[in-house]
Design a protein around this motif. Structure first.
Motif, PDB file in Angstrom:
ATOM      1  N   LEU A  59     -31.072  -1.812  29.233  1.00 35.50           N
ATOM      2  CA  LEU A  59     -30.694  -1.672  30.695  1.00 35.50           C
ATOM      3  C   LEU A  59     -30.308  -3.143  31.265  1.00 35.50           C
ATOM      4  O   LEU A  59     -31.264  -4.051  31.099  1.00 35.50           O
ATOM      5  CB  LEU A  59     -31.935  -1.034  31.011  1.00 35.50           C
ATOM      6  N   ALA A  60     -29.215  -3.141  31.823  1.00 32.77           N
ATOM      7  CA  ALA A  60     -28.850  -4.634  32.502  1.00 32.77           C
ATOM      8  C   ALA A  60     -28.598  -4.241  33.793  1.00 32.77           C
ATOM      9  O   ALA A  60     -27.797  -3.312  34.476  1.00 32.77           O
ATOM     10  CB  ALA A  60     -27.632  -5.049  31.828  1.00 32.77           C
ATOM     11  N   SER A  61     -29.172  -4.988  34.833  1.00 31.75           N
ATOM     12  CA  SER A  61     -28.777  -4.977  36.287  1.00 31.75           C
ATOM     13  C   SER A  61     -27.783  -5.519  36.592  1.00 31.75           C
ATOM     14  O   SER A  61     -27.453  -5.200  38.038  1.00 31.75           O
ATOM     15  CB  SER A  61     -30.110  -5.271  36.734  1.00 31.75           C
ATOM     16  N   GLU A  62     -27.007  -6.208  35.771  1.00 38.10           N
ATOM     17  CA  GLU A  62     -25.841  -6.811  36.400  1.00 38.10           C
ATOM     18  C   GLU A  62     -25.024  -6.963  35.151  1.00 38.10           C
ATOM     19  O   GLU A  62     -25.371  -7.079  34.056  1.00 38.10           O
ATOM     20  CB  GLU A  62     -26.128  -8.317  36.963  1.00 38.10           C
ATOM     21  N   SER A  89     -25.523  -0.440  32.273  1.00 40.20           N
ATOM     22  CA  SER A  89     -25.283  -1.571  33.075  1.00 40.20           C
ATOM     23  C   SER A  89     -24.678  -1.203  34.114  1.00 40.20           C
ATOM     24  O   SER A  89     -23.692  -0.349  34.437  1.00 40.20           O
ATOM     25  CB  SER A  89     -24.515  -2.602  32.061  1.00 40.20           C
ATOM     26  N   SER A  90     -25.036  -2.081  35.231  1.00 41.48           N
ATOM     27  CA  SER A  90     -24.410  -1.943  36.510  1.00 41.48           C
ATOM     28  C   SER A  90     -23.157  -2.926  36.403  1.00 41.48           C
ATOM     29  O   SER A  90     -23.061  -3.883  35.531  1.00 41.48           O
ATOM     30  CB  SER A  90     -25.034  -2.589  37.672  1.00 41.48           C
ATOM     31  N   THR A  91     -22.112  -2.434  36.995  1.00 39.38           N
ATOM     32  CA  THR A  91     -20.662  -3.333  36.874  1.00 39.38           C
ATOM     33  C   THR A  91     -20.539  -4.540  38.033  1.00 39.38           C
ATOM     34  O   THR A  91     -19.527  -5.064  38.041  1.00 39.38           O
ATOM     35  CB  THR A  91     -19.597  -2.083  36.960  1.00 39.38           C
ATOM     36  N   HIS A  92     -21.384  -4.455  39.150  1.00 34.04           N
ATOM     37  CA  HIS A  92     -21.528  -5.575  39.919  1.00 34.04           C
ATOM     38  C   HIS A  92     -21.484  -6.881  39.616  1.00 34.04           C
ATOM     39  O   HIS A  92     -22.341  -7.064  38.378  1.00 34.04           O
ATOM     40  CB  HIS A  92     -22.111  -5.303  41.172  1.00 34.04           C
ATOM     41  N   ARG A  93     -21.180  -7.802  40.114  1.00 34.60           N
ATOM     42  CA  ARG A  93     -21.399  -9.152  39.664  1.00 34.60           C
ATOM     43  C   ARG A  93     -22.389  -9.890  40.603  1.00 34.60           C
ATOM     44  O   ARG A  93     -22.033 -10.093  41.685  1.00 34.60           O
ATOM     45  CB  ARG A  93     -20.209 -10.085  39.453  1.00 34.60           C
ATOM     46  N   VAL A  94     -23.184 -10.900  40.281  1.00 34.89           N
ATOM     47  CA  VAL A  94     -23.984 -12.038  40.648  1.00 34.89           C
ATOM     48  C   VAL A  94     -23.420 -13.208  40.005  1.00 34.89           C
ATOM     49  O   VAL A  94     -24.019 -13.417  38.959  1.00 34.89           O
ATOM     50  CB  VAL A  94     -25.426 -11.822  40.869  1.00 34.89           C
ATOM     51  N   TYR A  95     -22.691 -14.023  40.702  1.00 29.65           N
ATOM     52  CA  TYR A  95     -22.127 -15.264  39.896  1.00 29.65           C
ATOM     53  C   TYR A  95     -23.237 -16.314  39.446  1.00 29.65           C
ATOM     54  O   TYR A  95     -24.038 -16.467  40.214  1.00 29.65           O
ATOM     55  CB  TYR A  95     -20.991 -15.725  40.812  1.00 29.65           C
ATOM     56  N   SER A  96     -23.178 -16.565  38.312  1.00 26.10           N
ATOM     57  CA  SER A  96     -23.962 -17.565  37.758  1.00 26.10           C
ATOM     58  C   SER A  96     -23.759 -18.954  38.429  1.00 26.10           C
ATOM     59  O   SER A  96     -22.750 -19.222  38.993  1.00 26.10           O
ATOM     60  CB  SER A  96     -23.843 -17.811  36.226  1.00 26.10           C
ATOM     61  N   SER A 126     -20.340 -23.487  40.677  1.00 28.19           N
ATOM     62  CA  SER A 126     -19.945 -24.824  40.572  1.00 28.19           C
ATOM     63  C   SER A 126     -18.779 -25.166  40.211  1.00 28.19           C
ATOM     64  O   SER A 126     -18.218 -26.708  39.903  1.00 28.19           O
ATOM     65  CB  SER A 126     -21.164 -25.592  40.096  1.00 28.19           C
ATOM     66  N   ALA A 127     -17.871 -24.413  39.498  1.00 25.39           N
ATOM     67  CA  ALA A 127     -16.616 -24.803  38.719  1.00 25.39           C
ATOM     68  C   ALA A 127     -15.769 -25.300  39.739  1.00 25.39           C
ATOM     69  O   ALA A 127     -15.830 -24.849  40.959  1.00 25.39           O
ATOM     70  CB  ALA A 127     -16.193 -23.577  38.087  1.00 25.39           C
ATOM     71  N   MET A 128     -14.873 -26.616  39.448  1.00 26.72           N
ATOM     72  CA  MET A 128     -14.063 -26.881  40.486  1.00 26.72           C
ATOM     73  C   MET A 128     -12.872 -25.924  40.754  1.00 26.72           C
ATOM     74  O   MET A 128     -12.560 -25.696  41.923  1.00 26.72           O
ATOM     75  CB  MET A 128     -13.472 -28.061  39.968  1.00 26.72           C
ATOM     76  N   GLY A 129     -12.522 -25.083  39.833  1.00 22.77           N
ATOM     77  CA  GLY A 129     -11.497 -23.992  40.046  1.00 22.77           C
ATOM     78  C   GLY A 129     -12.000 -22.819  40.214  1.00 22.77           C
ATOM     79  O   GLY A 129     -13.321 -22.370  40.461  1.00 22.77           O
ATOM     80  N   ASP A 130     -11.418 -21.886  39.510  1.00 24.86           N
ATOM     81  CA  ASP A 130     -11.987 -20.429  39.660  1.00 24.86           C
ATOM     82  C   ASP A 130     -12.670 -20.008  38.248  1.00 24.86           C
ATOM     83  O   ASP A 130     -12.070 -19.864  37.285  1.00 24.86           O
ATOM     84  CB  ASP A 130     -10.837 -19.282  39.610  1.00 24.86           C
ATOM     85  N   GLY A 131     -14.135 -20.311  38.344  1.00 28.85           N
ATOM     86  CA  GLY A 131     -14.928 -20.463  37.315  1.00 28.85           C
ATOM     87  C   GLY A 131     -15.530 -19.179  36.959  1.00 28.85           C
ATOM     88  O   GLY A 131     -16.184 -18.764  35.945  1.00 28.85           O
ATOM     89  N   ARG A 132     -15.013 -18.160  37.498  1.00 27.12           N
ATOM     90  CA  ARG A 132     -15.495 -16.859  37.330  1.00 27.12           C
ATOM     91  C   ARG A 132     -15.188 -15.969  35.780  1.00 27.12           C
ATOM     92  O   ARG A 132     -14.018 -16.214  35.224  1.00 27.12           O
ATOM     93  CB  ARG A 132     -14.995 -15.715  38.308  1.00 27.12           C
TER      94      ARG A 132
END
Length: 499
Positions: A84-87, A109-116, A121-127
């Motif tokens: 079971l994954a909450s994110e 699993s939930s499909t929503h994201r809580v960004y790490s 902290s990535a300079m660009g789009d680190g998602r």
């Protein structure tokens, strides 16, 4: 009789009720004739690693003369029945750690994201690509059930753990009825009504997911509603007259800049776009779209007034209360760690005074002493709130500040460069427009990004006719990959573009 325990791993972040969920599963088993055991391994922090709760269930506890089995205290890769994954990222981590296998594991699993932290902290789009995580999870699991559990929890006024518990029941992977699941929640005696509501919604969503039905639509709301103010009507009309691929972004730009400053500032934004569109080659739709996006971001740069404004908004206090699940008359204290540099203090002042204070003299050194250490401001107290509220209100006079003069000059230089490049090479102008991505953030982050941006623009200015668009893109990617500029320097040397 089953001779192997049912092995369950729960990956949840702080505040999501992972421990409660593990206790529910243990209580469910023990009240229905099963041996049960739970252990947990805490993560480092909320977004550098979730807590892993491990539960084992073994039947036969209510049989005469039953002997207690020896149960494991930690999950082993390749040996789990249910995860079971909450994110969504935590589901990906479970797959990466080998907890999920295609021959045995049911993954919920939930499909929503809580960004790490690394993503933020990535300079660009680190998602991390969410679609890639979903594909990876589907391939790895025997059965994969997913939907936006955070959205369901918000809609039902509960937490993700209750939704996960309902989804676990809805998949039918445990030998217990829905009634037995609901009785477990009722025995807890705390927040029973919202938990049962969330449980029911999770049960239904899991059933729909197994049947291949699309997830239920979110509750109505959140649609963009323009304020009915006469000053905004001509701005909206001008934005809607732009090409189809540009108008939607321009409308968002107006909305952002009116919130940031005022309608006159949004009018300046549209005037700048119109100047580019009227220049030779500037009417290119892709160039206009990228410029509209990055211009809105640059014009809403983060200064001390903006930071103070965001930290004192009622919506932020509501969000924090919601995140920590503050109930009724509970006392909530919010402490902000702020460390403005001397440069930020100078830039917040009127331009003339800021220039004077930034020069080396006794007053400069005196003020500099107070910037050596950060300050903790409690915005939940009257004094702390009024301090930041007063700073936020100074934003009405933002156009008089040193920071505005500096940023306005940089923006005008950037736009003038785009107009020149558009006439020579629209694709190079497009890549130059995208280089604005480097200029973002606050304090040291902003300074490092600006340094890399100015390095790239110096290359463009030296080679406006010879520089290939793909070369500028390569340089920008190198700058975004390393905030300290080491990769950019290496790339410049390799391409023989050093000044």
């Amino acid at each position: 009789m089953r001779h192997e325990p049912i092995k369950i791993a729960i990956l949840a972040m702080g505040g999501e009720g992972g421990g409660v969920l593990a206790d529910w599963i243990v209580d469910l088993g023990e009240h229905n004739g099963w041996f049960a055991q739970t252990t947990s391994v805490p993560g480092v922090a909320q977004r550098t690693g979730a807590t892993v709760y491990y539960v084992e269930l073994f039947p036969g506890a209510n049989e005469p003369g039953a002997r207690a089995p020896v149960l494991s205290q930690a999950p082993l890769p390749g040996d789990l029945d249910i995860v079971l994954a909450s994110e969504l990222m935590e589901a990906g981590r479970a797959v990466q750690r080998g907890f999920v296998t295609p021959d045995n594991t049911t993954l919920l699993s939930s499909t929503h994201r809580v960004y790490s932290i690394a993503e933020k902290s990535a300079m660009g789009d680190g998602r991390v690509d969410s679609d890639a995580l979903l594909r990876q999870a589907r391939r790895a699991a025997k059965r994969f059930v997913s939907f936006n559990m955070e959205q369901v929890a918000e809609r039902t006024g509960s937490v993700i753990s209750a939704v996960l518990f309902g989804a676990l029941s809805g998949t039918g992977v445990l030998p217990f009825s829905r009634v037995q699941f609901e009785q477990t929640i009722a025995r807890g005696g705390v927040g029973v009504k919202p938990s049962l509501k969330a449980f029911g919604a999770g049960f239904a969503e899991a059933g729909d997911a197994l049947a291949g039905k699309p997830p239920q639509a979110a509750a109505a709301g959140g649609a963009l509603v323009w304020p009915r103010h006469p000053a905004l009507d001509p701005l909206v009309q001008r934005a809607q007259a732009l090409p189809a691929g540009v108008s939607a972004i321009a409308l968002e730009g107006i909305r952002r800049l009116v919130d940031y400053q005022d309608p006159a500032y949004a009018r300046l934004y549209l005037d700048r776009l119109a100047d580019l569109a009227a220049a030779p080659g500037g009417h290119d739709t892709e160039l206009l779209r990228e410029t509209a996006r990055h211009l809105a971001l640059w014009m809403s740069y983060e200064d001390t007034m903006r930071v103070a404004d965001l930290k004192t908004r009622g919506s932020r206090f509501d969000r924090v209360r919601d995140e920590v699940r503050s109930q009724g008359d509970q006392v909530l204290e919010i402490e902000e760690f702020m460390h403005p540099r001397l440069e930020e203090i100078c830039e917040t002042l009127p331009a003339g005074l800021g220039h004077w204070l930034s020069r080396p003299h006794a007053v400069n050194r005196f003020v500099g002493r107070f910037t050596q250490q950060g300050r903790v401001i409690r915005t939940s107290s009257l004094a702390g709130f009024l301090l930041l509220y007063g700073l936020a209100r100074w934003g009405r006079w933002r156009r008089t500040t040193l920071r505005y003069a500096i940023e306005n000059g940089r923006i005008e230089t950037w736009l003038a460069r785009l107009r020149v490049l558009a006439a020579v090479n629209p694709q190079l102008a497009l890549e130059a427009a995208r280089c604005q991505r480097l200029v973002k953030g606050y304090s040291d982050t902003h300074a490092r990004g600006l340094r890399n941006y100015e390095t790239l623009m110096s290359v463009v200015d030296r080679h406006p006719h010879a520089l290939a668009p793909l070369t500028l893109k390569e340089l920008r990617d190198a700058a975004l990959a390393d905030e300290h500029g080491h990769q950019l320097d290496a790339c410049l040397k390799r391409l023989a573009l050093m000044a």
